[in-house]
Write an enzyme that holds these catalytic residues in place. Structure first.
Site, PDB file in Angstrom:
ATOM      1  CG  HIS A 189      -0.203  -0.028   2.528  1.00  0.00           C
ATOM      2  ND1 HIS A 189       0.242  -1.211   3.073  1.00  0.00           N
ATOM      3  CD2 HIS A 189       0.152   0.939   3.403  1.00  0.00           C
ATOM      4  CE1 HIS A 189       0.834  -0.962   4.233  1.00  0.00           C
ATOM      5  NE2 HIS A 189       0.806   0.335   4.453  1.00  0.00           N
ATOM      6  CB  CYS A 228       2.139   1.858  10.091  1.00  0.00           C
ATOM      7  SG  CYS A 228       0.688   2.166   9.073  1.00  0.00           S
TER       8      CYS A 228
END
Length: 679
Positions: free
Chosen positions: A65, A191
């Site tokens: 991603h 993250c």
């Protein structure tokens, strides 16, 4: 999620044998649907994200991603591989592969939906259904939520702190009606992209918490923003878990508790171990350092305006500068205390140092302290720029700060240099750069251009006017006397006690340390430093005194905090009063400000001086007129304690005569509302 995935973005027979090939196959479907404009550019961004940390997860899942300028709308492509593709997971290849693509400026609603998918991936029923689904349309419907398994998590949980019952963690101490309350943990997950791992770690920790029988509340800090945990939830927690690969935002909120700090994948792969580890730390009494936020900081919402951002940038610089001030100032003060003020004229200890002579040791401490002081302005400027532009701002910020020191522009020059450096770097980062030179931007181009621009502005354009302003301010301070000095002491005392370690407090403290951050500070500058430290000691000492003389007005927790406040106040740690101010700000903060103003004014009137920037009562031997100085602190402490006792007593009396059904005093501590009124 209907706009994000369709049957055309599903490949149930993905034949790729490498993660690069898998990403390309799924990205080509996005290109065909007009969701990605540049295949190679987008794949480069995917690879860059993959280089930061592998995106393979236990359980046969791969989630490449990224956020990319080549993505036209938030999109999700799904591939199922019979052979499996290695995405770096410890347990082997992934057979379920999700390519998540978000535009560089994706709105919060879309990112929240993508985050909800990340949570679903931790649900066994959801992944099992994907492995058995027979056609692309059904797979897309399952991912969209049209055919979500009953046990899948709801999308609403992706955007806010979550737990089986966050409210229970905040306010319930006995969910079963009797017996010992469960162990309580608060956690933060984050993250680099804030899309997938953040929420998967949150879900894994929550599930492990339920299995372990603990109350675990998570604050996912994702790209869609984050909702701060209620301060009451944090205060009630027994321990903290950080599972993150980017800095935890507002980390100071969790200070002083047993803490486990790991990467985000550890939160996904071994949450039960983390819970066991942090419970062990709690049993051993191991706690983290740091300081709690102030009531004023807690009430603000970072990033909601230029004023708020400016404050945080400036506080970033000040917070990194303060340790240099403390170390350098104390060493210089000790040098003066041992060797007298003439020690500043001693030769370099490299040329003359005798182990048995106290003057040599005094000179050594003075010269080390002077070197530490030489870093003050560069560190201030460098970390202001860092607060604005992250690491690319450090080089131009430090160079600009050093130039400010060189041209005698002082702290004003450091402030200007830091803000200019951060602004220049941010401007450069907005320029569209060809892919061929992106790799050298952070290492060569940004440092070169930003440093040259900042240097030109500081040397040629604004340096001289700022140096003149700095000199004017210094001359004004040197000329203070009589009532003007007393009024300044009162003002600084008010500022020191207004937010107890927050921005206003730091402005007053920085103003004082700026005056003594030279090898030969003026008498007025040392008086200001003395007044500031004296006023900063008043609030915690006053709260300690109040809890001692009228303990019935305080909760049991506050009485325990009062014992610690004696030491914190004596050490010049204003934050020792924060638990009291947070619980009852309308009584504690004004009372503290009155006492602080009185102490600051008395210190200036008594002519007390201080060469050290910190230390509390432990640097009394370095204080001019120490006896009168301690009297000033005692008077302020008694005034504040007296006001707090009177105001709290009045509240208790009013509460005892309030008619049934009358509204409660909203400023009273929550704990008090659950206890009988003190006699």
């Amino acid at each position: 999620m209907s706009e994000m995935i369709t049957a055309d973005l599903v490949d149930l027979d993905l034949s790729a044998d490498t993660k690069e090939a898998a990403a390309r196959a799924l990205a080509e479907r996005m290109v065909a649907q007009g969701r990605v404009t540049d295949l190679d550019g987008f794949l480069a961004d995917v690879a860059a994200r993959e280089a930061q940390m592998p995106t393979g997860l236990d359980g046969g899942i791969g989630i490449p991603h990224c956020r990319s300028e080549y993505v036209t709308e938030p999109s999700l492509a799904f591939g199922r591989s019979a052979e499996g593709v290695d995405f770096g997971a410890p347990d082997g290849p992934a057979d379920l592969i999700f390519l998540i693509a978000a535009p560089a400026g994706a709105d919060d609603a879309h990112l929240t939906i993508l985050s909800a998918l990340a949570r679903q991936l931790m649900n066994a029923e959801f992944t099992s259904a994907l492995r058995s689904v027979g056609d692309a349309e059904s797979a897309a419907a399952l991912i969209r939520g049209d055919e979500t398994p009953a046990a899948a998590t709801s999308e609403d949980s992706a955007a806010a702190p979550t737990a089986a019952s966050a409210g229970a963690a905040a306010g319930s101490t006995d969910t079963a009606g009797e017996g010992e309350r469960p162990f309580r943990i608060v956690a933060v997950t984050s993250c680099p992209t804030g899309i997938a791992h953040t929420y998967m770690a949150a879900e894994a920790l929550e599930n492990a918490g339920r299995d372990a029988g603990v109350e675990l509340v998570v604050e996912p800090q994702g790209s869609a923003g984050f909702t701060r945990l209620d301060p009451a939830v944090i205060a009630a927690a027994d321990a903290v878990i950080f599972a993150h690969d980017v800095p935890v935002r507002e980390k100071e909120r969790f200070a002083g508790k047993p803490t486990v700090d790991v990467g985000v994948k550890a939160g996904i792969n071994r949450p039960a171990e983390l819970i066991t580890e942090v419970r062990g730390k709690a049993e051993r009494g191991e706690v983290s350092g740091g300081s709690a936020p102030t009531p004023v900081e807690r009430g603000g919402e970072p990033g909601e305006g230029y004023g708020t951002m400016l404050r945080k940038w400036l506080m970033s610089g000040v917070s990194y500068m303060v340790p240099f001030v403390a170390a350098g100032g104390l060493l210089i003060a000790l040098g003066f205390a041992i060797g007298g003020y003439e020690i500043k004229s001693a030769p370099s200890v490299m040329q003359h140092f005798v182990w048995t002579q106290t003057d040599s040791w005094a000179a050594l401490m003075f010269q080390i302290g002077a070197v530490a002081f030489g870093f003050l302005v560069p560190v201030l400027a460098g970390y202001i720029a860092y607060g604005m532009a992250d690491r690319p701002g450090l080089v131009p910020g430090f160079v600009g700060g050093m130039i400010a020191s060189t041209i005698n522009a002082g702290f004003l020059g450091g402030l200007a240099a830091g803000l200019i450096a951060g602004g220049v770097v941010l401007a450069i980062q907005k320029v569209k750069i060809p892919k061929a030179v992106r790799g050298i931007m952070p290492v060569v181009v940004i440092p070169l251009i930003s440093t040259a621009v900042v240097g030109f502005l500081m040397f040629v354009v604004i340096g001289k006017p700022i140096a003149s302003a700095q000199k004017g301010m210094t001359d004004w301070l040197n000329g203070l006397s009589g009532s003007n000095a007393i009024l300044l002491g009162a003002l600084l005392g008010l500022m020191m006690c207004f937010d107890l370690g927050g921005p206003v407090n730091k402005v007053a403290y920085t103003f004082a340390t700026a005056g003594i951050a030279v090898s030969n500070p003026s008498d007025s500058a040392m008086k200001i430093m003395a007044a500031v430290m004296a006023a900063g000691m008043v609030p915690p000492l006053a709260m300690a005194l109040a809890t001692t003389v009228r303990g019935k007005l305080f909760t049991e927790t506050e009485r325990e905090n009062g014992k610690a406040a004696w030491v914190l106040g004596a050490s010049f740690i204003s934050e020792g009063a924060i638990p009291f101010a947070a619980a009852d700000p309308l009584r504690v903060i004004p009372s503290s400000m009155v006492g602080g103003a009185i102490t600051g004014a008395l210190s200036m009137a008594f002519g007390a001086t201080l060469r050290a920037p910190h230390g509390g009562i432990f640097v009394v031997p370095l204080i001019g007129s120490p006896f009168l100085y301690l009297i000033a602190i005692a008077v302020g402490m008694c005034v504040t304690a007296g006001l707090v006792v009177v105001l709290k007593g009045a509240r208790k009396s009013a509460a005892g005569t309030t008619a049934p059904g009358a509204p409660e005093d909203i400023s009273a501590p929550a704990a008090d509302a659950k206890q009988p009124v003190a006699a």
